[in-house]
Design a protein around this motif. Structure first.
Motif, PDB file in Angstrom:
ATOM      1  N   PRO A  59       7.460  -7.572 -24.959  1.00 14.97           N
ATOM      2  CA  PRO A  59       7.688  -8.077 -23.599  1.00 14.97           C
ATOM      3  C   PRO A  59       8.511  -9.366 -23.634  1.00 14.97           C
ATOM      4  CG  PRO A  59       5.411  -7.453 -23.866  1.00 14.97           C
ATOM      5  CD  PRO A  59       6.054  -7.301 -25.205  1.00 14.97           C
ATOM      6  N   SER A  60       9.384  -9.525 -22.677  1.00  8.40           N
ATOM      7  CA  SER A  60      10.253 -10.696 -22.678  1.00  8.40           C
ATOM      8  C   SER A  60       9.890 -11.614 -21.520  1.00  8.40           C
ATOM      9  CB  SER A  60      11.709 -10.262 -22.529  1.00  8.40           C
ATOM     10  OG  SER A  60      11.862  -9.544 -21.322  1.00  8.40           O
ATOM     11  N   THR A  61      10.260 -12.867 -21.674  1.00  8.47           N
ATOM     12  CA  THR A  61      10.102 -13.777 -20.547  1.00  8.47           C
ATOM     13  C   THR A  61      11.493 -14.086 -20.023  1.00  8.47           C
ATOM     14  OG1 THR A  61      10.014 -15.524 -22.189  1.00  8.47           O
ATOM     15  CG2 THR A  61       7.935 -14.914 -21.143  1.00  8.47           C
ATOM     16  N   SER A  62      11.605 -14.290 -18.745  1.00  8.28           N
ATOM     17  CA  SER A  62      12.930 -14.528 -18.187  1.00  8.28           C
ATOM     18  C   SER A  62      13.252 -16.012 -18.231  1.00  8.28           C
ATOM     19  CB  SER A  62      12.987 -14.012 -16.752  1.00  8.28           C
ATOM     20  OG  SER A  62      11.827 -14.395 -16.067  1.00  8.28           O
ATOM     21  N   VAL A  63      14.541 -16.308 -18.262  1.00  2.20           N
ATOM     22  CA  VAL A  63      14.951 -17.707 -18.201  1.00  2.20           C
ATOM     23  C   VAL A  63      15.247 -18.035 -16.747  1.00  2.20           C
ATOM     24  CG1 VAL A  63      15.854 -18.150 -20.495  1.00  2.20           C
ATOM     25  CG2 VAL A  63      17.233 -16.878 -18.866  1.00  2.20           C
ATOM     26  N   VAL A  64      14.207 -18.304 -15.996  1.00  2.00           N
ATOM     27  CA  VAL A  64      14.427 -18.492 -14.569  1.00  2.00           C
ATOM     28  C   VAL A  64      15.009 -19.867 -14.265  1.00  2.00           C
ATOM     29  CG1 VAL A  64      12.763 -16.847 -13.697  1.00  2.00           C
ATOM     30  CG2 VAL A  64      12.014 -19.143 -14.302  1.00  2.00           C
ATOM     31  N   ASN A  65      15.780 -19.874 -13.236  1.00  3.53           N
ATOM     32  CA  ASN A  65      16.256 -21.118 -12.656  1.00  3.53           C
ATOM     33  C   ASN A  65      16.309 -20.872 -11.150  1.00  3.53           C
ATOM     34  OD1 ASN A  65      17.570 -23.352 -11.707  1.00  3.53           O
ATOM     35  ND2 ASN A  65      19.087 -23.412 -13.359  1.00  3.53           N
ATOM     36  N   LYS A  66      15.144 -21.013 -10.539  1.00  3.20           N
ATOM     37  CA  LYS A  66      15.020 -20.685  -9.120  1.00  3.20           C
ATOM     38  C   LYS A  66      16.017 -21.440  -8.245  1.00  3.20           C
ATOM     39  CE  LYS A  66      11.522 -17.670  -8.833  1.00  3.20           C
ATOM     40  NZ  LYS A  66      10.182 -17.883  -9.372  1.00  3.20           N
ATOM     41  N   PRO A  67      16.157 -22.772  -8.423  1.00  2.00           N
ATOM     42  CA  PRO A  67      17.110 -23.489  -7.554  1.00  2.00           C
ATOM     43  C   PRO A  67      18.523 -22.899  -7.632  1.00  2.00           C
ATOM     44  CG  PRO A  67      15.769 -25.050  -8.785  1.00  2.00           C
ATOM     45  CD  PRO A  67      15.446 -23.702  -9.325  1.00  2.00           C
ATOM     46  N   ALA A  68      18.964 -22.573  -8.844  1.00  2.00           N
ATOM     47  CA  ALA A  68      20.313 -22.021  -8.983  1.00  2.00           C
ATOM     48  C   ALA A  68      20.398 -20.658  -8.297  1.00  2.00           C
ATOM     49  CB  ALA A  68      20.683 -21.893 -10.452  1.00  2.00           C
ATOM     50  N   ALA A  69      19.336 -19.868  -8.451  1.00  2.00           N
ATOM     51  CA  ALA A  69      19.342 -18.525  -7.872  1.00  2.00           C
ATOM     52  C   ALA A  69      19.310 -18.565  -6.350  1.00  2.00           C
ATOM     53  CB  ALA A  69      18.151 -17.727  -8.396  1.00  2.00           C
ATOM     54  N   GLN A  70      18.750 -19.656  -5.803  1.00  2.00           N
ATOM     55  CA  GLN A  70      18.582 -19.750  -4.352  1.00  2.00           C
ATOM     56  C   GLN A  70      19.654 -20.606  -3.678  1.00  2.00           C
ATOM     57  OE1 GLN A  70      16.141 -17.170  -3.847  1.00  2.00           O
ATOM     58  NE2 GLN A  70      15.909 -18.477  -2.064  1.00  2.00           N
ATOM     59  N   GLU A  71      20.533 -21.161  -4.482  1.00  2.00           N
ATOM     60  CA  GLU A  71      21.451 -22.173  -3.972  1.00  2.00           C
ATOM     61  C   GLU A  71      22.211 -21.748  -2.715  1.00  2.00           C
ATOM     62  OE1 GLU A  71      23.909 -23.960  -7.075  1.00  2.00           O
ATOM     63  OE2 GLU A  71      25.313 -24.552  -5.484  1.00  2.00           O
ATOM     64  N   LYS A  72      22.836 -20.570  -2.785  1.00  2.00           N
ATOM     65  CA  LYS A  72      23.643 -20.117  -1.650  1.00  2.00           C
ATOM     66  C   LYS A  72      22.786 -19.932  -0.400  1.00  2.00           C
ATOM     67  CE  LYS A  72      26.965 -17.543  -4.415  1.00  2.00           C
ATOM     68  NZ  LYS A  72      27.167 -16.160  -4.902  1.00  2.00           N
ATOM     69  N   ILE A  73      21.577 -19.403  -0.618  1.00  2.00           N
ATOM     70  CA  ILE A  73      20.683 -19.134   0.514  1.00  2.00           C
ATOM     71  C   ILE A  73      20.204 -20.440   1.144  1.00  2.00           C
ATOM     72  CG2 ILE A  73      18.424 -18.147   1.135  1.00  2.00           C
ATOM     73  CD1 ILE A  73      19.049 -15.970  -1.026  1.00  2.00           C
ATOM     74  N   GLU A  74      19.881 -21.393   0.284  1.00  2.00           N
ATOM     75  CA  GLU A  74      19.421 -22.682   0.808  1.00  2.00           C
ATOM     76  C   GLU A  74      20.517 -23.364   1.626  1.00  2.00           C
ATOM     77  OE1 GLU A  74      16.403 -23.726   1.024  1.00  2.00           O
ATOM     78  OE2 GLU A  74      15.760 -21.945  -0.094  1.00  2.00           O
ATOM     79  N   LYS A  75      21.741 -23.242   1.160  1.00  3.86           N
ATOM     80  CA  LYS A  75      22.865 -23.825   1.895  1.00  3.86           C
ATOM     81  C   LYS A  75      22.961 -23.217   3.290  1.00  3.86           C
ATOM     82  CE  LYS A  75      26.381 -25.685  -1.156  1.00  3.86           C
ATOM     83  NZ  LYS A  75      26.977 -25.003  -2.307  1.00  3.86           N
ATOM     84  N   LEU A  76      22.784 -21.909   3.340  1.00  6.15           N
ATOM     85  CA  LEU A  76      22.846 -21.227   4.638  1.00  6.15           C
ATOM     86  C   LEU A  76      21.736 -21.707   5.555  1.00  6.15           C
ATOM     87  CD1 LEU A  76      23.775 -17.622   3.512  1.00  6.15           C
ATOM     88  CD2 LEU A  76      25.004 -18.944   5.229  1.00  6.15           C
ATOM     89  N   LYS A  77      20.556 -21.899   4.970  1.00  2.50           N
ATOM     90  CA  LYS A  77      19.413 -22.309   5.789  1.00  2.50           C
ATOM     91  C   LYS A  77      19.577 -23.710   6.354  1.00  2.50           C
ATOM     92  CE  LYS A  77      15.844 -19.257   4.084  1.00  2.50           C
ATOM     93  NZ  LYS A  77      14.658 -19.144   3.237  1.00  2.50           N
ATOM     94  N   GLU A  78      20.372 -24.512   5.678  1.00  9.38           N
ATOM     95  CA  GLU A  78      20.610 -25.855   6.200  1.00  9.38           C
ATOM     96  C   GLU A  78      21.553 -25.854   7.401  1.00  9.38           C
ATOM     97  OE1 GLU A  78      21.977 -28.100   2.839  1.00  9.38           O
ATOM     98  OE2 GLU A  78      20.038 -27.837   1.834  1.00  9.38           O
ATOM     99  N   MET A  79      22.280 -24.767   7.567  1.00  9.73           N
ATOM    100  CA  MET A  79      23.240 -24.691   8.682  1.00  9.73           C
ATOM    101  C   MET A  79      22.510 -24.429   9.998  1.00  9.73           C
ATOM    102  SD  MET A  79      26.188 -22.205   7.225  1.00  9.73           S
ATOM    103  CE  MET A  79      27.032 -22.480   5.687  1.00  9.73           C
ATOM    104  N   THR A  80      23.216 -24.654  11.102  1.00 12.76           N
ATOM    105  CA  THR A  80      22.662 -24.277  12.399  1.00 12.76           C
ATOM    106  C   THR A  80      22.823 -22.755  12.533  1.00 12.76           C
ATOM    107  OG1 THR A  80      24.785 -24.425  13.540  1.00 12.76           O
ATOM    108  CG2 THR A  80      23.466 -26.447  13.417  1.00 12.76           C
ATOM    109  N   PRO A  81      22.026 -22.127  13.425  1.00 15.74           N
ATOM    110  CA  PRO A  81      22.185 -20.683  13.620  1.00 15.74           C
ATOM    111  C   PRO A  81      23.635 -20.299  13.951  1.00 15.74           C
ATOM    112  CG  PRO A  81      20.241 -21.465  14.771  1.00 15.74           C
ATOM    113  CD  PRO A  81      20.930 -22.679  14.217  1.00 15.74           C
ATOM    114  N   GLU A  82      24.295 -21.119  14.748  1.00 17.84           N
ATOM    115  CA  GLU A  82      25.689 -20.803  15.129  1.00 17.84           C
ATOM    116  C   GLU A  82      26.585 -20.793  13.890  1.00 17.84           C
ATOM    117  OE1 GLU A  82      24.000 -23.410  16.672  1.00 17.84           O
ATOM    118  OE2 GLU A  82      23.362 -22.083  18.297  1.00 17.84           O
TER     119      GLU A  82
END
Ligand code: SF4
Ligand code: SF4
Ligand code: FES
Lengths: 316, 150
Positions: free
Chosen positions: A170-193
């Protein structure tokens, strides 16, 4: 691991335990792999296991008849389980050759890291939590987290949970959650418009090739709503409005089946960041219903299952 | 919009025939007044509502969508409303993420005896839509793509 896979695959075909083997072989482009779908035991020697096997082979399961031995990484195995939950494939018809995955290398990221085209690179290897790249006789090392696909950096289950044969520890993953979420977090900081404007722009490039749908193991409808004509839900011409509706509804339809395998974003010929949609849906179903796709073959699918009281704050 | 007339939101309501549709009927027969902004579509069960209906309505220029069914535990087909609930929940949240105002996608439980509640729900939803204004999500022109406003 590779030799073991070849032996197992050959044996499965020889003993008639499966009719087909679905795995990866080396592709014609440098470093790339391509799916190998075969009935011939002699082809087993072409099977490979390496950090470039991007495809989610679960997509081919429903396209062959008979029993299948299939190579599966963590995310792929969940897609297979998800198909079982939807009664698309029977457990006894599949032999899962599980590959404990350590992340798939994103060649575009590698090209950016070394500032060279993939054809100019001599070798790319995975060494511990590093990726080593040989170029012009020199060896350069980078953190694996810089070279793997975004979805791999968010991977929760790199080792298949459901398998018949596990081809390694079994392997363990080399996670980097912030990097994986970066684009999404940027979008969430925007206004809905701003977000709407963002997607509007992205989908004005969509040519409606449907590659994202066709590559997706969770998109298995015989007839997709985009092709229905009475009523005609969306126009077949690629206008941003209909392109966006297609993708939104596709995301809703695969909710609870999408395993964040990342295939749709990879195949998009116009580079629409589709994972910024699929991953958000993946997280939403977990947040709202504590559901993760493809974890339990006996479990009812997300949109069939229910609790007596849930999401009530959204109802009047 | 004609000049001089105040803008009124257009709302489409997908109402389950066993409960909310009958609730709307009751509101009518008991002479309760609910805003005329709602256009009602009768569905056999809230579980009939594919999120695609919601997107299509917004694409056609409706300002909001209301999905209304039987209270939990009271669906004529046992589980249709539970399925509707999961679908509406992910749709609403996901659309919000994409940039669609959450007020535009609404859901309620209204039984056949709740004419009063139906009136209130429609009034509240209409009020919410007035606050956010007309749906221009899909009607904005993009330069050069020849897309007409719907
Ligand atoms: S929607 Fe995309 S990421 Fe999700 S399962 Fe389908 S291809 Fe994979
Ligand atoms: S792969 Fe990209 S261009 Fe093709 S239909 Fe999907 S989003 Fe549109
Ligand atoms: S019958 Fe009313 S919601 Fe199912």
């Amino acid at each position: 691991m590779e030799q073991r896979l070849r032996n197992e695959a050959k044996a499965l075909l020889e003993q008639g335990k499966v009719d087909w083997i679905i795995g990866f072989e080396s592709g014609s482009l440098k470093f790339a792999t391509t799916p190998l779908i075969t009935k011939d035991k002699n082809d087993a020697d072409r099977l490979v296991i390496n950090p470039f096997m991007v495809n989610n082979l679960a997509n081919f399961l429903t396209e062959v008849k008979g029993r299948v031995g299939i190579v599966a990484k963590g995310c792929d195995s969940r897609s297979i389980v998800s198909l079982m939950q939807d009664n698309k494939v029977a457990r006894e018809d599949v032999v899962i050759l599980g590959v404990p995955c350590r992340g798939i290398i994103d060649l575009s990221k590698v090209e950016r890291l070394v500032g060279k085209e993939r054809d100019e690179l001599d070798d790319i290897t995975r060494e511990g939590d590093k990726v080593a790249i040989k170029v012009d006789g020199e060896k350069k090392e980078f953190l694996a987290t810089e070279a793997l696909f975004d979805n791999c950096l968010a991977c929760e289950f790199p080792t298949p949970q459901e398998y018949d044969i596990l081809l390694g520890e079994p392997s363990t993953s080399v996670v980097n959650k912030p990097a994986a979420q970066e684009k999404i977090e940027k979008l969430k900081e925007m206004t809905p418009e701003q977000r709407w404007e963002f997607w509007k722009n992205e989908f004005s490039r969509c040519i409606r090739c449907y590659a994202c749908r066709n590559v997706c193991p969770a998109c298995f409808c015989q007839r997709c709503f985009v092709e229905e004509t009475e009523p005609q839900w969306v126009l077949p011409v690629p206008r941003w409005q209909d392109n966006l509706i297609f993708q939104i509804v596709r995301n809703i339809h695969v909710a609870g089946r999408c395993t964040d395998c990342g295939e749709c974003e990879r195949v998009c010929p116009v580079n629409i960041p589709l994972r910024s949609l699929t991953k958000e849906m993946y997280d939403l179903v977990d947040e709202l219903f504590h559901y993760k796709a493809g974890m339990d073959k006996e479990a009812a699918p997300l949109l069939i299952a229910y609790e007596y009281a849930e999401a009530e704050d959204l109802f009047r | 919009m004609r000049q001089g007339t105040e803008w009124e939101p257009k709302l489409v309501g997908f109402l389950c025939k066993w409960c909310s549709y009958a609730g709307a009927d009751l509101a009518g027969t008991s002479r309760k007044k609910y805003p005329a902004n709602i256009r009602i579509i009768k569905v056999p069960c809230s579980g009939r509502v594919d999120p695609l209906f919601i997107l299509k309505a917004l694409r056609l220029g409706f300002d909001g969508v209301l999905v209304s069914g039987c209270h939990p535990g009271e669906c004529h087909y046992q589980t249709g409303n539970y399925r509707a609930r999961r679908r509406v929940a992910i749709t609403k949240k996901f659309l919000e993420y994409v940039g669609i105002e959450p007020q535009r996608v609404q859901a309620s439980w209204v039984s056949a005896s709740e004419g009063g509640k139906f009136t209130e729900v429609v009034a509240e939803v209409t009020k919410g839509l007035k606050e956010i204004g007309p749906n221009q999500l899909f009607s904005q022109e993009r330069q050069g793509d020849g897309t007409k406003a719907t």
